[in-house]
Design a protein around this motif. Sequence first.
Motif, mmCIF file in Angstrom:
data_model
loop_
_atom_site.group_PDB
_atom_site.id
_atom_site.type_symbol
_atom_site.label_atom_id
_atom_site.label_comp_id
_atom_site.label_asym_id
_atom_site.label_seq_id
_atom_site.Cartn_x
_atom_site.Cartn_y
_atom_site.Cartn_z
ATOM 1 N N SER A 7 -10.511 22.589 8.950
ATOM 2 C CA SER A 7 -9.601 22.842 7.834
ATOM 3 C C SER A 7 -9.204 24.309 7.817
ATOM 4 O O SER A 7 -9.778 25.128 8.527
ATOM 5 N N THR B 183 -4.952 17.343 1.668
ATOM 6 C CA THR B 183 -5.655 18.260 0.774
ATOM 7 C C THR B 183 -7.019 17.668 0.435
ATOM 8 O O THR B 183 -7.337 16.539 0.830
ATOM 9 N N VAL B 184 -7.796 18.408 -0.336
ATOM 10 C CA VAL B 184 -9.095 17.909 -0.798
ATOM 11 C C VAL B 184 -8.887 16.613 -1.582
ATOM 12 O O VAL B 184 -9.617 15.634 -1.394
ATOM 13 N N ILE C 153 -6.041 20.230 5.820
ATOM 14 C CA ILE C 153 -6.395 19.852 7.186
ATOM 15 C C ILE C 153 -5.238 19.054 7.760
ATOM 16 O O ILE C 153 -4.604 18.262 7.052
ATOM 17 N N PHE D 296 -7.997 15.495 11.078
ATOM 18 C CA PHE D 296 -8.916 14.748 10.213
ATOM 19 C C PHE D 296 -9.326 13.443 10.891
ATOM 20 O O PHE D 296 -10.507 13.094 10.934
ATOM 21 N N LYS E 122 -7.311 24.275 0.267
ATOM 22 C CA LYS E 122 -7.755 24.007 1.627
ATOM 23 C C LYS E 122 -7.000 22.771 2.110
ATOM 24 O O LYS E 122 -6.824 21.821 1.360
ATOM 25 N N PHE F 218 -14.974 20.386 3.616
ATOM 26 C CA PHE F 218 -13.944 21.368 3.975
ATOM 27 C C PHE F 218 -14.550 22.744 4.259
ATOM 28 O O PHE F 218 -13.971 23.533 4.992
ATOM 29 N N ASN F 219 -15.707 23.027 3.699
ATOM 30 C CA ASN F 219 -16.354 24.322 3.912
ATOM 31 C C ASN F 219 -17.250 24.355 5.145
ATOM 32 O O ASN F 219 -17.745 25.412 5.511
ATOM 33 N N LYS G 164 -15.156 18.911 -0.858
ATOM 34 C CA LYS G 164 -15.082 20.374 -0.780
ATOM 35 C C LYS G 164 -16.164 20.913 0.143
ATOM 36 O O LYS G 164 -15.934 21.845 0.923
#
Length: 101
Positions: free
Chosen positions: A65, A39-40, A74, A79, A72, A58-59, A55
């Motif tokens: 992700s 996760t984040v 992954i 990763f 969000k 992730f965007n 974040k």
Amino acid sequence: MELKTNIANDLKLSQELLCNIAAAETRINQLNDEIRFLTVDDVAALTGWSKTVVKALFNRQDFPSCDYGKSKIILRQAFLEYFMHPVRRGDKYDNRKEKMI
């Protein structure tokens, strides 16, 4: 001053400690195999980066992700693979697995 030790007892304690360490290492490896998604928060803890920076990562379109509800995530292996390919500032990638454009 006289120092007395029981070598047999010390050896037994050492062997017990080694067994405990081996059991702990086995459990850690099992846990690592069980964790499939990050996760984040996980990525922030692994990298030491702020959640805001993670974040943003992730965007990114080239970051593999996906959305899981409001979170969000992954895949752990994705990763690791993402960071195996170096990217320099100013490089533009259509896709990390393709050549630079």
